[in-house]
Write an enzyme that holds these catalytic residues in place. Structure first.
Site, short mmCIF file in Angstrom:
data_model
loop_
_atom_site.label_atom_id
_atom_site.label_comp_id
_atom_site.label_asym_id
_atom_site.label_seq_id
_atom_site.Cartn_x
_atom_site.Cartn_y
_atom_site.Cartn_z
N SER A 119 0.84 -1.19 0.00
CA SER A 119 0.00 0.00 0.00
C SER A 119 0.88 1.24 0.00
O SER A 119 2.10 1.14 -0.07
CB SER A 119 -0.90 0.01 1.23
OG SER A 119 -0.12 0.36 2.36
N LYS A 120 0.24 2.38 0.13
CA LYS A 120 0.97 3.65 0.14
C LYS A 120 2.07 3.68 1.18
O LYS A 120 3.09 4.33 1.00
CB LYS A 120 -0.01 4.81 0.41
CG LYS A 120 -0.85 5.17 -0.78
CD LYS A 120 -0.87 6.69 -0.94
CE LYS A 120 -1.49 7.11 -2.26
NZ LYS A 120 -2.92 6.79 -2.32
#
Ligand code: GLU
Ligand code: ZN
Length: 499
Positions: free
Chosen positions: A253-254
């Site tokens: 993810s980010k």
């Protein structure tokens, strides 16, 4: 094998590594089998839809060089390939399920559904989802009410049965129907289909043979199988791809850095490096081979060489691939790739200024100097800045070779300056190096001590691209001028010290 596969993103966000992995594996599978690769936009979630995400999708895949055979922009026999343009079709198919008794109208208000949820929460009940309240309303009564009452259409899940399917990678998977999300919505109150109905109808109508998708969709698959069965259609073959995890073992993810492909592009990654690396996430190709072009990947892709285990996304490894692919570029190709970064960083003057013809030539000629020294295209301009504008004169200590004093450094730099005209005239590094070696020997100094102040004077830094080639590119006049400025500054310091 007859193969028709699709990449079916929902344009509710930017394209990221996970999407690329899914698209790429479908593409490679199609290409390896002489099949067809389709792009379908699953844009039924209107609240999260944004046209800019559609643009991002097209831009990203055109940058990557991955092309679909059929899709919204290319057209094809199953057009339209955008779900919001197919709503009539989903309504028609939902009617078919109503008619056959596999679906029913539900008139429950959001307030009622919310009340059930809250009641269960208060009672700490493990039950969740819809309570099948409208399941037994006689169909004729429901049909009459549906004319003027707000409603959704729900799937009538056959209770007391099991749904089983075989995943290519994970084997046989069976679910008790009673445990599947109770009678999920197929058509929402606004007339739009849910993901489940649209996805199944489209895969069927578009003749999709294999569904390769991320493992996060695995839990929807029993439901999809029930919808296929309710229609009396054969389901495609499912293959849920292994998860892609960050190095901390959590879903990518980010948190793990730039995951939108746009960010990778802006950071100076090459599409070839990304494709090569992402293609290896959960798949293997030829024993002992690390580098593959898109065509080679397609040639060697084998559905039987997919891994079950989650793949770990390793930025270091991707960086290594990127550096390797930069080295593999011809000088001309690298100059083309690096040019946008050079312009953006103002290498040719103002930010975004284009190069004049002399700068274009110098830029091209500088490529061999940095090819081996960068991992990202974005690093290139700063590394060759000194060729385009005189670097600021660094602090005196920067010039000092090991153990040398200021006076000694000035002597060394003066000596180095005297050989610049000859150095600039050589056309290969070996001859230049030999000449510096001879000069150093004659003057009883170490070659490194002679080179260091010269390097700092010309490039502005102790660590730089190859010095001899830089001198050749800059020419005698510019190099001498830089050394003059450096000497001036060093002598001024000496003056201050000795006053
Ligand atoms: N629209 C879904 C997504 O965004 C497609 C899932 C599937 O491939 O069936 O990933
Ligand atoms: Zn209801």
């Amino acid at each position: 094998m007859y193969v028709r596969v699709r990449y079916a993103p929902s344009p509710t966000g930017l394209q990221h590594i996970g999407g690329l992995r899914t698209a790429l594996f479908n593409y490679l599978f199609a290409r390896s089998q002489g099949g067809t690769f389709i792009l379908r936009l699953e844009d039924t979630d209107r609240s999260r839809f944004d046209q800019s995400f559609v643009k991002n999708l097209y831009d990203t895949f055109s940058w990557l060089g991955i092309q679909w055979d059929e899709g919204p922009d290319t057209g094809g026999p199953s057009a339209p390939y955008i779900q919001s343009e197919r709503t009539e079709l989903y309504r028609k198919y939902a009617q078919q399920l109503l008619a056959s008794g596999s679906a029913y109208h539900c008139f429950c208000s959001t307030e009622r559904l919310e009340m059930i949820r809250a009641g269960r929460e208060a009672a700490h009940s493990s039950e969740s989802g819809y309570d099948r309240h409208c399941r037994d309303i006689p169909p004729s009564e429901a049909a009459a009410r549906a004319h003027d009452e707000p409603h959704v259409i729900r799937l009538k899940i056959p209770l007391g049965e099991r749904t089983e399917f075989t995943d290519h990678l994970l084997g046989s998977i069976a679910w008790d129907n009673d445990d599947v999300n109770p009678d999920p919505v197929l058509i929402k109150s606004d007339g739009f289909p849910t993901y489940h109905l649209a996805n199944v109808v489209d895969d069927h109508c578009m003749g999709i043979t294999h569904v390769l998708r991320a493992q996060e969709w695995l839990s929807s698959t029993p439901l999809h199988c029930m919808i296929y069965r309710a229609f009396g259609w054969a389901a495609p073959l499912f293959c849920h791809l292994p998860m892609v995890l960050g190095q901390d073992g959590k879903k990518l993810s980010k948190r793990h850095g730039s995951t939108s492909l746009d960010e990778f592009r802006r950071a100076g990654y090459l599409p070839q490096a990304l494709i090569n690396y992402v293609a290896l996430l959960g798949a293997s190709y030829k024993e002992g081979v690390e580098f593959y072009s898109l065509d080679e990947l397609a040639q060697h892709f084998n559905q039987n060489k997919l891994n079950k285990a989650p793949a770990v996304f390793d930025y270091k490894k991707l960086e290594w691939y990127n550096a390797q692919y930069i080295r593999m570029q011809s000088d001309e190709a690298l100059a083309v790739l690096a040019l946008p970064f050079a312009r953006e960083q103002g290498l040719f003057g103002e930010p975004d200024a284009p190069p004049d013809p002399a700068q274009t030539a110098l830029f091209g000629a500088a490529m061999p100097l940095i090819k081996e020294r960068v991992s990202f295209l974005s690093e290139i301009p700063a590394k060759i800045q000194y060729l385009f504008s005189e670097p600021a004169v660094p602090a005196p200590q920067e010039f000092f070779p090991k153990k040398a004093t200021l006076q000694k450094t000035i002597e060394l730099l003066s000596l180095a300056q005297s050989i610049i005209p000859t150095l600039a005239g050589f056309d290969d590094d070996a001859a230049a190096e030999q000449y510096v070696k001879d000069t150093a020997e004659r003057s009883c100094v170490k070659i490194g001590d002679l080179m260091m102040p010269l390097r700092v004077a010309i490039t502005g830094s102790r660590i730089s691209p190859p010095l001899f080639a830089s001198i050749r590119l800059l020419g005698q006049a510019k190099c001498c001028a830089s050394v003059d400025r450096a000497l001036c500054s060093l002598r001024a310091t000496a003056g201050t010290v000795y006053l």
